[in-house]
Design a protein around this motif. Sequence first.
Motif, mmCIF file in Angstrom:
data_model
loop_
_atom_site.group_PDB
_atom_site.id
_atom_site.type_symbol
_atom_site.label_atom_id
_atom_site.label_comp_id
_atom_site.label_asym_id
_atom_site.label_seq_id
_atom_site.Cartn_x
_atom_site.Cartn_y
_atom_site.Cartn_z
ATOM 1 N N SER A 209 0.644 -1.199 -0.041
ATOM 2 C CA SER A 209 0.059 -0.131 0.017
ATOM 3 C C SER A 209 0.880 1.254 0.053
ATOM 4 O O SER A 209 0.506 2.373 -0.763
ATOM 5 N N GLU A 210 1.879 1.343 0.745
ATOM 6 C CA GLU A 210 2.970 2.417 0.704
ATOM 7 C C GLU A 210 3.275 2.559 -0.509
ATOM 8 O O GLU A 210 3.529 3.673 -0.969
ATOM 9 N N ASP A 211 3.854 1.573 -1.299
ATOM 10 C CA ASP A 211 4.264 1.630 -2.653
ATOM 11 C C ASP A 211 3.360 2.315 -3.558
ATOM 12 O O ASP A 211 3.847 3.293 -4.340
ATOM 13 N N TYR A 212 2.297 2.276 -3.582
ATOM 14 C CA TYR A 212 1.171 2.584 -4.549
ATOM 15 C C TYR A 212 0.984 4.072 -4.096
ATOM 16 O O TYR A 212 0.706 5.125 -4.755
ATOM 17 N N GLN A 213 0.873 4.423 -2.659
ATOM 18 C CA GLN A 213 0.625 5.648 -2.184
ATOM 19 C C GLN A 213 1.880 6.704 -2.820
ATOM 20 O O GLN A 213 1.471 7.694 -3.075
ATOM 21 N N GLN A 214 3.066 6.136 -2.795
ATOM 22 C CA GLN A 214 4.111 6.955 -3.275
ATOM 23 C C GLN A 214 3.988 7.138 -4.852
ATOM 24 O O GLN A 214 4.338 8.402 -5.379
ATOM 25 N N LEU A 215 3.571 6.226 -5.442
ATOM 26 C CA LEU A 215 3.298 6.480 -7.084
ATOM 27 C C LEU A 215 2.086 7.193 -7.338
ATOM 28 O O LEU A 215 1.997 8.079 -8.235
ATOM 29 N N TRP A 216 1.029 7.350 -6.604
ATOM 30 C CA TRP A 216 -0.035 8.122 -6.680
ATOM 31 C C TRP A 216 0.524 9.527 -6.543
ATOM 32 O O TRP A 216 0.062 10.492 -7.310
ATOM 33 N N GLU A 217 1.441 10.134 -5.667
ATOM 34 C CA GLU A 217 1.834 11.335 -5.368
ATOM 35 C C GLU A 217 2.751 11.769 -6.769
ATOM 36 O O GLU A 217 2.611 12.976 -6.855
ATOM 37 N N LYS A 218 3.186 10.731 -7.370
ATOM 38 C CA LYS A 218 3.878 10.849 -8.522
ATOM 39 C C LYS A 218 2.792 11.334 -9.794
ATOM 40 O O LYS A 218 3.122 12.094 -10.632
ATOM 41 N N ASP A 219 1.627 10.474 -9.730
ATOM 42 C CA ASP A 219 0.814 10.386 -10.951
ATOM 43 C C ASP A 219 -0.031 11.539 -10.923
ATOM 44 O O ASP A 219 -0.799 12.007 -11.684
ATOM 45 N N LYS A 220 -0.377 12.248 -9.911
ATOM 46 C CA LYS A 220 -1.500 13.145 -9.535
ATOM 47 C C LYS A 220 -1.225 14.401 -10.697
ATOM 48 O O LYS A 220 -2.193 14.974 -11.054
ATOM 49 N N MET A 221 -0.076 14.582 -10.886
ATOM 50 C CA MET A 221 0.328 15.714 -11.739
ATOM 51 C C MET A 221 -0.190 15.470 -13.102
ATOM 52 O O MET A 221 -0.754 16.363 -13.971
ATOM 53 N N HIS A 222 -0.455 14.275 -13.447
ATOM 54 C CA HIS A 222 -1.019 13.734 -14.900
ATOM 55 C C HIS A 222 -2.652 14.003 -14.712
ATOM 56 O O HIS A 222 -3.034 14.634 -15.992
ATOM 57 N N PHE A 223 -3.030 14.233 -13.791
ATOM 58 C CA PHE A 223 -4.638 14.167 -13.772
ATOM 59 C C PHE A 223 -4.856 15.677 -13.638
ATOM 60 O O PHE A 223 -5.849 16.375 -14.097
ATOM 61 N N ASP A 224 -3.867 16.413 -13.129
ATOM 62 C CA ASP A 224 -3.971 17.865 -12.941
ATOM 63 C C ASP A 224 -3.891 18.450 -14.500
ATOM 64 O O ASP A 224 -4.634 19.274 -14.922
ATOM 65 N N GLU A 225 -2.800 17.720 -15.179
ATOM 66 C CA GLU A 225 -2.752 18.298 -16.455
ATOM 67 C C GLU A 225 -4.006 17.904 -17.349
ATOM 68 O O GLU A 225 -4.510 18.708 -18.570
ATOM 69 N N ILE A 226 -4.585 16.736 -17.273
ATOM 70 C CA ILE A 226 -5.771 16.348 -18.203
ATOM 71 C C ILE A 226 -6.815 17.302 -17.835
ATOM 72 O O ILE A 226 -7.838 17.903 -18.601
ATOM 73 N N LEU A 227 -7.134 17.585 -16.455
ATOM 74 C CA LEU A 227 -8.156 18.355 -15.876
ATOM 75 C C LEU A 227 -8.055 19.902 -16.399
ATOM 76 O O LEU A 227 -9.016 20.608 -16.865
ATOM 77 N N THR A 228 -6.648 20.244 -16.438
ATOM 78 C CA THR A 228 -6.436 21.689 -17.057
ATOM 79 C C THR A 228 -6.770 21.733 -18.706
ATOM 80 O O THR A 228 -7.533 22.655 -18.863
ATOM 81 N N THR A 229 -6.550 20.717 -19.469
ATOM 82 C CA THR A 229 -6.910 20.772 -20.721
ATOM 83 C C THR A 229 -8.463 20.718 -21.008
ATOM 84 O O THR A 229 -9.011 21.398 -21.577
ATOM 85 N N ALA A 230 -9.029 19.720 -20.043
ATOM 86 C CA ALA A 230 -10.489 19.535 -20.101
ATOM 87 C C ALA A 230 -11.357 21.140 -20.025
ATOM 88 O O ALA A 230 -12.207 21.500 -20.628
ATOM 89 N N ARG A 231 -10.582 21.704 -18.830
ATOM 90 C CA ARG A 231 -11.311 23.113 -18.538
ATOM 91 C C ARG A 231 -11.115 24.139 -19.629
ATOM 92 O O ARG A 231 -12.096 24.937 -19.906
#
Length: 318
Positions: A209-231
């Motif tokens: 679970s800790e491994d996934y948590q660390q990877l999520w912290e890295k991947d959040k920026m990709h969703f920020d970018e997708i949402l920015t383009t969508a807006r």
Amino acid sequence: MKWKEFFIGLTVSLVTMFLLLAVFEFTSSLIFGSTIQYAYGGQTLWLMEPSQEGFTLPGKPLASINPQGFRGEPFTEGKSGKKRIAFLGDSYAMGYGVGDNETIPLLLQQYLNAGGKNAEVLNFGVPGYGHQQMGQLYEEIAASYSPDTVILITSEFNLLRQPPQANSQNILQRFLRFILRRSTFAALMKPKFENFRWLIFGSSEQPTSEDYQQLWEKDKMHFDEILTTARKNNQSLIIIPYIEKEQEKEFLQWFQEWAKGKSNVIILSGIFDAMKSYQEKKPNALLQIPGDGHPTAVANNITASLVGELMLKNKLLG
């Protein structure tokens, strides 16, 4: 003399193994046909070869790939007069192991049109994609079709699909992916080896679970970018965290926390409960393909109905 005998023996063994694999490959192709073929335009993105038909899983329905390199009917460029939805994701979106009329995007389109909406859902799902690749495909390809709504389906496992690194481990991973996407025999044997997928993604053990948590912290920026383009394009974004196990609910919680206070984004939260409820009512129903784990047509229909209901409730299509 011993070294000479050793190398002769090794050569004979390798040649024998190669011939056996060639026989297995020929026999598998003869029985099951050809697996879906891929085009590699770079390290990050790969697409399915346009205008082909092949299997995703041996013995399962064939998948039809359109001239644009995606599953389903050919895409119409420019405005179509319909409410257009871009459906991003990996093999869950593309529809591994199910027929062309049993994928989530196609079932969602049918659901919306049955509700009186003139909608078309474009399936941009590509097997093996991680979040960075989904975002890149949206920016470079899907956005050009001017969708009204963008939907992205993902699972916690996709956090392991990080952008490739230039090292020896990545060379092994790319080689294994290449074999799996070219060989009918490899595709046939893939479900037999539980730990094979962890080898491909760089670990011999299942992540914690800790491994996934660390990877999520890295991947959040990709969703920020997708949402920015969508807006920027005045589009709504729906994210579907596909939760299949109780311990994966943390993945849903991470998305819900990320989406707090953000406009234009909706997180679909009912997948796990809907599947559990359906299984309780129909204990004999198969929601995962045996020996593989991808959603069945029944599970896809449940997901499509949940997404369609959410879209109609929020009047995302007018």
